[in-house]
Design an enzyme around this catalytic site. Structure first.
Site, PDB file in Angstrom:
ATOM      1  CG  HIS A  47      -1.667   1.220   1.454  1.00  0.00           C
ATOM      2  ND1 HIS A  47      -1.333   2.136   2.421  1.00  0.00           N
ATOM      3  CD2 HIS A  47      -2.741   1.748   0.797  1.00  0.00           C
ATOM      4  CE1 HIS A  47      -2.182   3.152   2.372  1.00  0.00           C
ATOM      5  NE2 HIS A  47      -3.037   2.945   1.388  1.00  0.00           N
ATOM      6  CD  GLU A  50      -2.701   2.496  -3.644  1.00  0.00           C
ATOM      7  OE1 GLU A  50      -3.092   1.582  -2.911  1.00  0.00           O
ATOM      8  OE2 GLU A  50      -3.208   3.639  -3.624  1.00  0.00           O
ATOM      9  CG  HIS A  51      -0.104   6.191  -0.621  1.00  0.00           C
ATOM     10  ND1 HIS A  51      -0.608   7.265   0.059  1.00  0.00           N
ATOM     11  CD2 HIS A  51      -1.058   5.228  -0.545  1.00  0.00           C
ATOM     12  CE1 HIS A  51      -1.805   6.960   0.547  1.00  0.00           C
ATOM     13  NE2 HIS A  51      -2.092   5.722   0.188  1.00  0.00           N
ATOM     14  CD  GLU A 127      -4.727   5.509   3.609  1.00  0.00           C
ATOM     15  OE1 GLU A 127      -3.560   5.804   3.242  1.00  0.00           O
ATOM     16  OE2 GLU A 127      -5.484   4.791   2.946  1.00  0.00           O
TER      17      GLU A 127
END
Lengths: 407, 528
Positions: A47, A50-51, A127
């Site tokens: 993840h 992905e950022h 997040e």
């Protein structure tokens, strides 16, 4: 038209679902690498990566990447789940080449600079904090952690504050080099696109990456029964009550979908009618099932007041026991099969849904699964099949309960 | 209670265009009048409980709530008919229960009064504050007067609505008769029918479905709704859902709340449109059902017998008009059919002549077999024409018919070829349908004959799509590799190219990523 498939020399698979009557096209570049493929110490790196790919490439800044798509009215986005990461663009058919250029650039030439890593680390930690602050979301992660404590599928996609905090630039570069490789990559395109043209654009965008190795999914998963109540200063009790489910390769997959829908799949479902409509005990109540190659689970979720939480548990227990003992009615099965089939057919009118479906099927089954085939599977579901599966899955001895609520 | 109070509440109710909106206006007005944090109006539900019908401040999260009989403070008031006022400590009152969806936490005081609106059970007006309400007991009389006024206004509202419905009937029938007699096309008649019915009876949604030619499905043909983009079930099988049952049994059905009905299948659309009660009536001419009309109210309410009779009268008149329109169209079509049969026979003769002159290496049996398939393609269009919508033919239906026929007749033993036909409803007029059917027939025949000579198994996809006025047909197979040179002189290709030219279109054949793809595109309309 059929789903066209090409395989590039470096093993990248390219799928095109041409729909010439629409003007738009959806393009996804999938990487068969998600949180379930991470080691515990590197949890959340898929993840995080992905950022990072959006933070800039050797030839474009983050702003230039966004503008290149959004400036033409398109959408550029990505998501990471337990098994895959997908970068996708929705745009006009005439902008297909531009979409491939940008997606190819971020996938193959992202910079992964140290300052960007630090900035994005803060974003992801925020997040995670946000997720912790939303018990209605967080309870699902806690539930999977408790149900599958020693299995990679039990770990949250976002990782933990500690693992995200520890991820270094070298970890990130190593991860991207290993995962953005041919055997792990699938391109899926749906909409106004010619298959030959797509294959040419994919070759240009991704032909340079190494073939690498195929991904190996984690081994079989089995559930751990028990209860866990997490204290938090909130008004409601947010809960997950569940147990085992069938995996994605299990022949009873479609039977499980029907069972899931009868129990909690909408306003006419048993739990919604009993818990919300008749007793007014909860605003949100429903079920969902997760199915992976390693196995699956089926879960009842909802939110209620602390005072009514014991009653909700009793009602849910009672409904699950009733389903296991008596099974569904013929009418429920027929109605649910029609509802699920109808929803699926309607959902596939959007190009993005078609792109996601073909990409996921290739990564999961290694082949196209046609709508006809899926509808046939739903057509074969019987009342006795649903009853038998309910008896197997809804055994109270295998139940796991997770709740977040006030002390 | 002063005159101005009465008129304030009456105005709030009268300004609602439906009962639900009237009650919402009343709740808002009462909240302002009594400086309350929260006002709820609950009315008796058919199951004996109390249904929440208005809530202030409004919240989308409590659209559907029915409390069981006797549950909580409101249940107590409904059962006993007593007004209850609680100055403080609401949560400690033994009659109080937590109902999470009602945002029950944090209220300190309440007044709850019964609403007497006829029938054996009372409704309840509940007013709550987040702080203490020392003057609550002295307000009891005032709240009782408000509750009585609210009950009275609601009764008047319902009576007025019923009276309005009755006076509408004659005028509506007259307007419908005028309109349909001047409308030459079936679609126009259907559209006018739903518009007039919705306008005259103040229904937010009216749908009209007609039986298909096989009398198996109800097809949605006209809709009146605030937002036409909200999807509705396009097809309902006879016997299924409410509409399917009405069409099967020929009897009107009333559903008090579609959201609670397990038989109803359009819950998502009903929520989007905010509709609750429904009456579904058959379109019936001398016992022959041609479709159904469904009328929806924006709230849960009864449809009085007079209103249902009025809608049934409308439906009967509409059914007669629809039948009349069909007979007229059929008459015109009969003349057209004679002309078309002559043209088709000439086309058959032409196909036989071409085959005779260009048999090449074919055996007599092969030639006859090919010719037979072509004649069957023409027959398929005739078959659809006799039972479809008279003046246009669905190409997807043509393709499905031809694919099914070819799958049975063309495949030699030992071969396994799956046929897939994809596409929405693309219609062309009957004058072009025969030519398009012949092309689809040739394309499928070619795909099987040339694609699976060597290869034993695979797929043939037929896709039909329309963009604006251009129709595209693709027939693809993943069998043997394309041999363009061999196909160049084939009779099938020559027939396809000739028909493509006649349609004003283009034909191409190529290879794409292991698939042989044949593509025909042509304008949907044109002279042939």
């Amino acid at each position: 038209m059929p789903l066209f498939k090409a395989t590039l020399p470096n093993s990248v698979r390219v799928l095109t679902d041409p729909v010439p009557s629409v003007r738009s096209v959806s393009v996804g570049i999938w990487c068969h690498s998600g949180s379930a493929h991470e080691s515990p110490g590197r949890a959340g790196i898929a993840h995080f990566a992905e950022h990072m790919v959006f933070k800039g490439t050797k030839s474009r800044s983050a702003m230039e990447i966004a503008e290149a798509i959004e400036g033409r009215g398109g959408v550029l986005n990505a998501f990471t789940d337990k098994l895959n990461t997908c970068y996708y663009v929705r745009c006009l058919g005439e902008d297909l080449e531009n979409a491939f250029e940008i997606l190819g650039d971020i996938f193959t030439a992202c910079r992964l600079d140290e300052p960007d890593l630090e900035t994005e680390r803060k974003v992801i930690l925020e997040e995670i904090r946000r997720s912790d602050d939303e018990p209605g979301d967080a309870v699902h992660d806690h539930h999977l952690e408790s149900l599958w404590p020693d299995h990679p599928l039990g770990r949250p996609v976002l990782g933990t504050r500690s693992t995200v905090g520890d991820t270094s630039q070298s970890d990130m570069r190593g991860y991207v080099a290993r995962s953005h490789t041919g055997h792990k990559t699938v391109v899926s395109v749906a909409g106004n696109a010619d298959p030959d043209h797509v294959a040419t654009l994919a070759e240009k965008a991704l032909g340079s990456i190494a073939a690498g190795e195929p991904t190996h999914d984690p081994g079989p998963v089995s559930g751990t029964p028990g209860e866990r109540y997490l204290n938090k200063d909130v008004e409601q009790v947010h809960f997950c009550i569940g147990g085992p489910g069938v995996g994605v390769h299990d022949p009873r997959l479609h039977t499980q979908m029907v069972l899931d829908n009868i129990l909690g799949g909408g306003m006419s479902s048993r739990l919604f009618q009993e818990v919300r409509e008749k007793l007014g005990l909860a605003y949100a109540i429903g079920t969902y099932s997760l199915s992976y190659p390693s196995g699956g689970c089926m879960t009842v979720y909802g939110g209620t007041s602390p005072e009514t939480w014991p009653q909700v548990q009793e009602v849910v227990d009672c409904e699950l026991a009733r389903m296991a003992a008596e099974g569904p009615t013929e009418d429920e099965v027929a109605r649910t099969k029609r509802m699920v089939s109808g929803n699926m057919a309607l959902g596939l009118e959007a190009m993005n849904s078609r792109m996601l479906r073909s990409g996921r099927n290739e990564l999961t089954f290694g082949r196209e699964v046609t709508i006809d085939e899926t509808l046939q599977k739903f057509g074969e579901v019987t009342r006795d099949g649903v009853h038998e599966l309910a008896r197997t899955l809804l055994d109270p001895a295998s139940r796991r309960i997770t709740a977040i609520g006030p002390a | 209670m002063t005159q101005s109070h009465r008129s304030g509440l009456a105005m709030a109710i009268a300004s609602g265009s439906s009962e639900r909106r009237a009650l919402a206006g009343a709740a808002e007005w009462i909240a302002g009048e009594l400086k309350a944090d929260n006002v709820a109006i609950l009315l008796p539900s058919p199951t004996g409980g109390l249904e929440l019908r208005a809530y202030h401040p409004s919240s989308s999260s409590i659209e559907h709530l029915v409390l069981g009989r006797g549950v909580g403070l409101v249940g107590y008031v409904a059962e006993t008919g007593e007004t209850v006022s609680i100055q403080h400590g609401l949560s400690n009152d033994p009659r109080h229960v937590i109902v999470p969806v009602l945002d029950d936490s944090g209220h300190e005081s309440a007044i709850a009064a019964p609403l007497r609106i006829g029938g054996p059970h009372a409704g309840v007006l509940m007013i709550r504050r987040r702080k203490e309400w020392p003057e609550a007991p002295s307000l009891e009389g005032y709240v009782n007067a408000l509750a009585d006024d609210l009950s009275c206004a609601l009764s008047v509202y319902r009576t007025a609505f019923e009276a309005g419905s009755q006076s509408n009937v004659a005028a509506t029938l007259a307007e419908l008769a005028d309109t349909v007699s001047g409308a030459p096309y079936l679609e126009e008649i259907l559209d006018q029918l739903v518009q007039i019915t919705a306008r005259r009876f103040n229904y937010p949604v009216v749908t009209l479905r007609l039986l298909d030619s096989q009398r198996e499905w109800l097809v949605l043909r006209a809709t009146h709704a605030p937002d036409l983009s909200v999807p509705r079930e396009p097809m309902i099988r006879i016997g299924e859902s409410i509409a399917g049952r009405v069409a099967q049994l020929g009897k009107t059905e009333f559903v008090e709340d579609v959201l609670q009905s397990k038989d109803y299948i359009g819950h998502a659309g009903a929520i989007e449109h905010g509709v609750r009660s429904m009456v579904c009536v058959p379109l019936d001419v001398n016992g022959r059902i041609s479709g159904v009309m469904s009328c929806y109210a924006g709230e849960v309410r009864q449809f009085p017998p007079e209103e249902i009779q009025a809608v049934e009268a409308l439906a009967k008149q509409a059914a007669v008009s629809i039948e009349h329109g069909r007979l007229q169209a059929r008459d015109t079509l009969l003349q057209e059919m004679h002309h078309r049969v002559k043209n088709n026979l000439q086309q058959v003769a032409s196909l036989v002549r071409i085959e005779l002159n260009r048999r090449g290496g074919k055996t007599t049996q092969e030639s006859l077999s090919d010719t037979l398939a072509r004649i069957e393609a023409i027959a398929a269009v005739h078959e659809l024409l006799s039972r479809d919508d008279l003046d246009h033919v669905s190409l997807t239906s043509v393709a499905n018919t031809l694919a099914a026929a070819q799958q049975q007749s063309l495949l030699p033993p030992g071969k396994s070829v799956n046929f897939h036909v994809k596409g929405g409803d693309v219609f062309v007029d009957t004058s072009r349908a025969t030519q398009v059917a012949l092309v689809i027939n040739e394309l499928i025949q070619n795909a099987v004959k040339h694609g699976f000579k060597v290869t034993d198994s695979g797929d043939v996809h037929v896709s039909i799509e329309a963009q604006s006025e251009i129709v595209g047909i693709w027939v693809s197979n993943n069998g043997d590799k394309l041999e363009p040179e061999r196909l160049k002189d084939s009779l099938g290709i020559q027939i396809i190219e000739g028909l493509a030219r006649a349609l004003g279109g283009e034909f191409s054949l190529g290879e794409k990523l292991g698939w042989t793809v044949a593509h025909l595109k042509f304008p949907r309309t044109g002279r042939t």
